[in-house]
Design a protein around this motif. Structure first.
Motif, PDB file in Angstrom:
ATOM      1  N   LEU A 214       9.639  23.490   8.856  1.00 24.95           N
ATOM      2  CA  LEU A 214       8.385  23.655   8.130  1.00 24.95           C
ATOM      3  C   LEU A 214       7.914  25.104   8.271  1.00 24.95           C
ATOM      4  CD1 LEU A 214       6.428  20.370   8.940  1.00 24.95           C
ATOM      5  CD2 LEU A 214       7.928  20.883   7.001  1.00 24.95           C
ATOM      6  N   ASP A 215       7.798  25.775   7.148  1.00 30.61           N
ATOM      7  CA  ASP A 215       7.377  27.174   7.133  1.00 30.61           C
ATOM      8  C   ASP A 215       5.856  27.240   7.197  1.00 30.61           C
ATOM      9  OD1 ASP A 215       6.934  29.843   6.757  1.00 30.61           O
ATOM     10  OD2 ASP A 215       7.961  29.978   4.821  1.00 30.61           O
ATOM     11  N   VAL A 216       5.345  27.740   8.319  1.00 24.31           N
ATOM     12  CA  VAL A 216       3.900  27.940   8.474  1.00 24.31           C
ATOM     13  C   VAL A 216       3.607  29.410   8.762  1.00 24.31           C
ATOM     14  CG1 VAL A 216       3.413  25.575   9.214  1.00 24.31           C
ATOM     15  CG2 VAL A 216       4.056  27.285  10.926  1.00 24.31           C
TER      16      VAL A 216
ATOM     17  N   ASP B  24       1.620  17.186   6.572  1.00 16.00           N
ATOM     18  CA  ASP B  24       1.939  16.314   5.440  1.00 16.00           C
ATOM     19  C   ASP B  24       2.047  17.113   4.144  1.00 16.00           C
ATOM     20  OD1 ASP B  24       2.035  14.120   7.080  1.00 16.00           O
ATOM     21  OD2 ASP B  24       0.007  13.423   6.596  1.00 16.00           O
ATOM     22  N   ALA B  25       1.189  18.105   3.991  1.00 14.32           N
ATOM     23  CA  ALA B  25       1.240  18.933   2.785  1.00 14.32           C
ATOM     24  C   ALA B  25       2.536  19.731   2.728  1.00 14.32           C
ATOM     25  CB  ALA B  25       0.036  19.876   2.742  1.00 14.32           C
ATOM     26  N   ARG B  26       2.972  20.271   3.868  1.00 10.72           N
ATOM     27  CA  ARG B  26       4.221  21.051   3.888  1.00 10.72           C
ATOM     28  C   ARG B  26       5.428  20.137   3.690  1.00 10.72           C
ATOM     29  NH1 ARG B  26       2.623  26.478   5.395  1.00 10.72           N
ATOM     30  NH2 ARG B  26       0.487  26.372   4.614  1.00 10.72           N
ATOM     31  N   LEU B  27       5.355  18.909   4.189  1.00 11.59           N
ATOM     32  CA  LEU B  27       6.440  17.953   3.954  1.00 11.59           C
ATOM     33  C   LEU B  27       6.530  17.596   2.464  1.00 11.59           C
ATOM     34  CD1 LEU B  27       5.996  15.603   7.037  1.00 11.59           C
ATOM     35  CD2 LEU B  27       7.989  17.046   6.562  1.00 11.59           C
ATOM     36  N   ARG B  28       5.388  17.386   1.826  1.00 14.98           N
ATOM     37  CA  ARG B  28       5.404  17.092   0.393  1.00 14.98           C
ATOM     38  C   ARG B  28       5.976  18.258  -0.397  1.00 14.98           C
ATOM     39  NH1 ARG B  28       0.320  14.795   1.626  1.00 14.98           N
ATOM     40  NH2 ARG B  28      -0.750  16.693   0.902  1.00 14.98           N
TER      41      ARG B  28
ATOM     42  N   ALA C  58      10.922  21.546  13.271  1.00 18.52           N
ATOM     43  CA  ALA C  58      10.729  22.882  13.840  1.00 18.52           C
ATOM     44  C   ALA C  58       9.788  23.678  12.953  1.00 18.52           C
ATOM     45  CB  ALA C  58      12.062  23.603  13.962  1.00 18.52           C
ATOM     46  N   PHE C  59       8.831  24.358  13.573  1.00 20.74           N
ATOM     47  CA  PHE C  59       7.829  25.137  12.852  1.00 20.74           C
ATOM     48  C   PHE C  59       8.197  26.619  12.885  1.00 20.74           C
ATOM     49  CE2 PHE C  59       5.743  21.219  13.896  1.00 20.74           C
ATOM     50  CZ  PHE C  59       4.970  20.951  12.772  1.00 20.74           C
ATOM     51  N   ARG C  60       8.315  27.189  11.700  1.00 28.19           N
ATOM     52  CA  ARG C  60       8.607  28.620  11.594  1.00 28.19           C
ATOM     53  C   ARG C  60       7.293  29.370  11.448  1.00 28.19           C
ATOM     54  NH1 ARG C  60       9.995  32.780   7.824  1.00 28.19           N
ATOM     55  NH2 ARG C  60       9.914  31.460   5.959  1.00 28.19           N
ATOM     56  N   THR C  61       6.798  29.897  12.558  1.00 29.33           N
ATOM     57  CA  THR C  61       5.530  30.627  12.546  1.00 29.33           C
ATOM     58  C   THR C  61       5.719  32.092  12.200  1.00 29.33           C
ATOM     59  OG1 THR C  61       5.527  31.378  14.853  1.00 29.33           O
ATOM     60  CG2 THR C  61       4.789  29.111  14.433  1.00 29.33           C
ATOM     61  N   GLY C  62       6.944  32.595  12.344  1.00 26.84           N
ATOM     62  CA  GLY C  62       7.215  34.010  12.136  1.00 26.84           C
ATOM     63  C   GLY C  62       7.081  34.836  13.392  1.00 26.84           C
TER      64      GLY C  62
END
Length: 266
Positions: A114-116, A131-135, A148-152
């Motif tokens: 998930l790109d955050v 949920d929004a990023r999954l959609r 896994a969260f990609r925070t940068g």
């Protein structure tokens, strides 16, 4: 990015490209308590054998002994897995598992990235945002998924400010994932929680205990593991890859280093 032929592995299920998601374990400004490595040279190795057994270096096939290293490091340095024991002495009303007690099945599975990276440093990742990023990537979580969260933040690896950057999860976000069947949650930041310096600053101004490492302490209510300080998540597709990240079997450990690897179908 196309893979070179030597970077492709043929497995029973097809061909995959391994992507190393781990930072090297060693001295770095990115760790407040950096690992230390004492190195033994090939000459040192030969001298040791002469000391122990009286074997001169000239008798050895190459005239030298074996090189080696002695590492002094926290089990939470570098790319590593946190066991439930790290968060609390109990989880779900029973003794919390140490790293050598966690089922190996938790450390391999379908990887969801998930790109955050658009979030501000210190911003809280909520269930609604997840949920929004999954959609957005067209994926519904299933038991066994590894998220896994990609925070940068990993772009700052090797610099002192690395541990000050990245967004992080709160208690509700962790429980939301675990209740969906996710047992391993990853991040490319220093911590799955928001940056420690940010948490410390907020405590001084608010004195609010609910803001103190809520993602970690959620592990007292639900068994789950974290894998922190991942690398190269930006090179992976949102779904379709498999992650393997088996931790070193540290006896009764609260965590352990892992060579996290994504297997990307080609």
């Amino acid at each position: 990015m196309s893979a070179a032929p030597e970077d492709v592995v043929t497995l029973p299920g097809g061909r995959v490209r391994p992507v190393d998601l781990s930072h090297p374990l060693g001295p770095t400004p990115s760790e407040p308590a950096p690992p230390q490595i004492a190195r033994t040279s090939h000459t040192d190795g030969a001298q040791l054998w002469e000391h122990w057994y009286g074997i001169p270096a000239g008798a050895l096939p190459l005239g030298a002994g074996f090189a080696g290293e002695v590492v002094t490091a926290s089990t939470h340095a570098g790319t590593h897995v946190d066991a439930p024991w790290h968060y609390a002495a109990t989880a779900e009303g029973a003794p919390a598992w140490t790293i050598d007690e966690v089922p190996l099945s938790w450390f391999i599975g379908p990887l969801v990235v998930l790109d955050v990276s658009d979030l501000r440093t210190g911003e809280l990742i909520t269930p609604a945002l997840i949920d929004a990023r999954l959609r957005a990537i067209g994926h519904a979580l299933t038991p066994g998924d590894v998220v896994a969260f990609r925070t940068g933040a990993d772009r700052l690896w090797g610099r002192t400010e690395f541990w000050e950057h990245g967004s992080g999860l709160g208690r509700d976000a962790v429980l939301h994932l675990v209740d969906s069947g996710v047992r391993l949650i990853g991040t490319d930041a220093w911590s799955l929680d928001r940056p420690y310096p940010r948490i410390g600053e907020e405590w001084r101004t608010t004195g609010d205990p609910d803001r103190l490492w809520p993602a970690h302490f959620a592990g007292a209510d639900r068994r789950y593991c974290q894998i922190e300080k991942l690398a190269r998540l930006d090179e992976l597709p949102p779904t379709g890859a498999t992650i393997t990240c088996f931790p070193i079997k540290v006896a009764a450990g609260s965590g352990a280093w892992a060579r996290a690897t994504a297997l990307v179908p080609v």
